[in-house]
Scaffold this motif. Sequence first.
Motif, PDB file in Angstrom:
ATOM      1  N   ARG A  90     -13.561  22.150 -35.055  1.00 56.10           N
ATOM      2  CA  ARG A  90     -12.825  22.842 -36.109  1.00 56.10           C
ATOM      3  C   ARG A  90     -12.134  24.092 -35.575  1.00 56.10           C
ATOM      4  NH1 ARG A  90     -14.347  27.281 -38.613  1.00 56.10           N
ATOM      5  NH2 ARG A  90     -13.395  27.857 -40.638  1.00 56.10           N
ATOM      6  N   GLU A 137      -4.623  27.019 -45.848  1.00 49.77           N
ATOM      7  CA  GLU A 137      -4.002  25.694 -45.752  1.00 49.77           C
ATOM      8  C   GLU A 137      -4.487  24.951 -44.512  1.00 49.77           C
ATOM      9  OE1 GLU A 137       0.460  23.948 -46.493  1.00 49.77           O
ATOM     10  OE2 GLU A 137       0.267  25.825 -45.381  1.00 49.77           O
ATOM     11  N   ARG A 140      -7.990  23.798 -45.183  1.00 46.69           N
ATOM     12  CA  ARG A 140      -7.988  22.643 -46.089  1.00 46.69           C
ATOM     13  C   ARG A 140      -7.554  21.369 -45.355  1.00 46.69           C
ATOM     14  NH1 ARG A 140      -3.912  21.764 -51.144  1.00 46.69           N
ATOM     15  NH2 ARG A 140      -4.855  19.870 -51.977  1.00 46.69           N
ATOM     16  N   TYR A 141      -6.566  21.512 -44.476  1.00 43.95           N
ATOM     17  CA  TYR A 141      -6.111  20.358 -43.695  1.00 43.95           C
ATOM     18  C   TYR A 141      -7.224  19.848 -42.784  1.00 43.95           C
ATOM     19  CZ  TYR A 141      -3.154  17.516 -40.615  1.00 43.95           C
ATOM     20  OH  TYR A 141      -2.616  16.489 -39.875  1.00 43.95           O
ATOM     21  N   TRP A 142      -7.947  20.760 -42.136  1.00 48.74           N
ATOM     22  CA  TRP A 142      -9.071  20.340 -41.301  1.00 48.74           C
ATOM     23  C   TRP A 142     -10.084  19.547 -42.112  1.00 48.74           C
ATOM     24  CZ3 TRP A 142     -10.847  19.234 -36.733  1.00 48.74           C
ATOM     25  CH2 TRP A 142     -12.221  19.117 -36.535  1.00 48.74           C
ATOM     26  N   GLN A 143     -10.331  19.959 -43.333  1.00 50.57           N
ATOM     27  CA  GLN A 143     -11.322  19.304 -44.175  1.00 50.57           C
ATOM     28  C   GLN A 143     -10.927  17.860 -44.535  1.00 50.57           C
ATOM     29  OE1 GLN A 143     -14.302  20.469 -44.766  1.00 50.57           O
ATOM     30  NE2 GLN A 143     -13.862  22.427 -43.769  1.00 50.57           N
ATOM     31  N   THR A 144      -9.647  17.528 -44.419  1.00 50.11           N
ATOM     32  CA  THR A 144      -9.229  16.146 -44.695  1.00 50.11           C
ATOM     33  C   THR A 144      -9.710  15.183 -43.614  1.00 50.11           C
ATOM     34  OG1 THR A 144      -7.114  16.251 -43.475  1.00 50.11           O
ATOM     35  CG2 THR A 144      -7.126  17.013 -45.793  1.00 50.11           C
ATOM     36  N   GLY A 145     -10.033  15.718 -42.428  1.00 48.05           N
ATOM     37  CA  GLY A 145     -10.473  14.879 -41.317  1.00 48.05           C
ATOM     38  C   GLY A 145      -9.342  14.391 -40.429  1.00 48.05           C
ATOM     39  N   GLU A 146      -8.111  14.554 -40.875  1.00 45.71           N
ATOM     40  CA  GLU A 146      -6.981  14.014 -40.109  1.00 45.71           C
ATOM     41  C   GLU A 146      -6.773  14.671 -38.744  1.00 45.71           C
ATOM     42  OE1 GLU A 146      -3.106  12.449 -41.916  1.00 45.71           O
ATOM     43  OE2 GLU A 146      -2.496  14.410 -41.149  1.00 45.71           O
ATOM     44  N   TYR A 154      -2.548  17.615 -35.491  1.00 45.18           N
ATOM     45  CA  TYR A 154      -1.832  17.203 -36.704  1.00 45.18           C
ATOM     46  C   TYR A 154      -1.224  15.815 -36.522  1.00 45.18           C
ATOM     47  CZ  TYR A 154       2.835  17.978 -34.633  1.00 45.18           C
ATOM     48  OH  TYR A 154       3.968  17.897 -33.857  1.00 45.18           O
ATOM     49  N   LEU A 159      -0.794  13.369 -43.466  1.00 49.14           N
ATOM     50  CA  LEU A 159      -0.813  14.548 -44.319  1.00 49.14           C
ATOM     51  C   LEU A 159      -0.130  15.744 -43.660  1.00 49.14           C
ATOM     52  CD1 LEU A 159      -4.539  14.274 -45.505  1.00 49.14           C
ATOM     53  CD2 LEU A 159      -2.492  13.494 -46.723  1.00 49.14           C
TER      54      LEU A 159
END
Length: 197
Positions: A90, A137, A140-146, A154, A159
């Motif tokens: 992370r 932001e 939050r993007y990290w939390q998507t797992g992508e 990225y 996403l």
Amino acid sequence: MQLQADFVLASASPRRADLLRQIGCRFHVAPVDLDESILPGELAAEYVQRIALQKARAGWFASPLSNVPVLGADTTVVAGPDIFGKPADREQALSMLHRLSGTTHRVLSAVAMVAGERQLLRCAETQVTFRPLSVAECERYWQTGEPADKAGGYAIQGLGGVFVTGIQGSYSSVVGLPLAETCQLLQAFDIAWWRET
């Protein structure tokens, strides 16, 4: 095993496989595992081409299909002097996104094809511009797992596409496989695309 295969893709990336299917290629997927560490003093273009070629070579020697060319590819993100592969955790992912925020960075994708002693290599460079990103932001993007398994943290085709305000060069290269350069290799090895699979 895929019986009608014109070549082997030495990659576990579903995005590369999707791009090859998009242009009607017939191929067999046989991923290879190798050390992708950056060598001391190695430039980004040298690094990405070396890894792509090593993947193709390793795939050739391990291929389940004899005498069928093997395609290897690698993609990396470059911000200033720094080469960004897949984030280890992370903290590294958030650091990468912070560096890319509000700037233009380079994405290098190399593709190599090997058949015995014959080997060909191509490399594409694309400029990608990000809008400014907030800390919240990025979290939050990290939390998507992508971001976890994406070079630079990225995915432009996922996403993470909402971060991108501009692109100069090959979109497919940023996704992970430069299609124009890949077709140059396929043509050189007399392999057709736009086929019914």
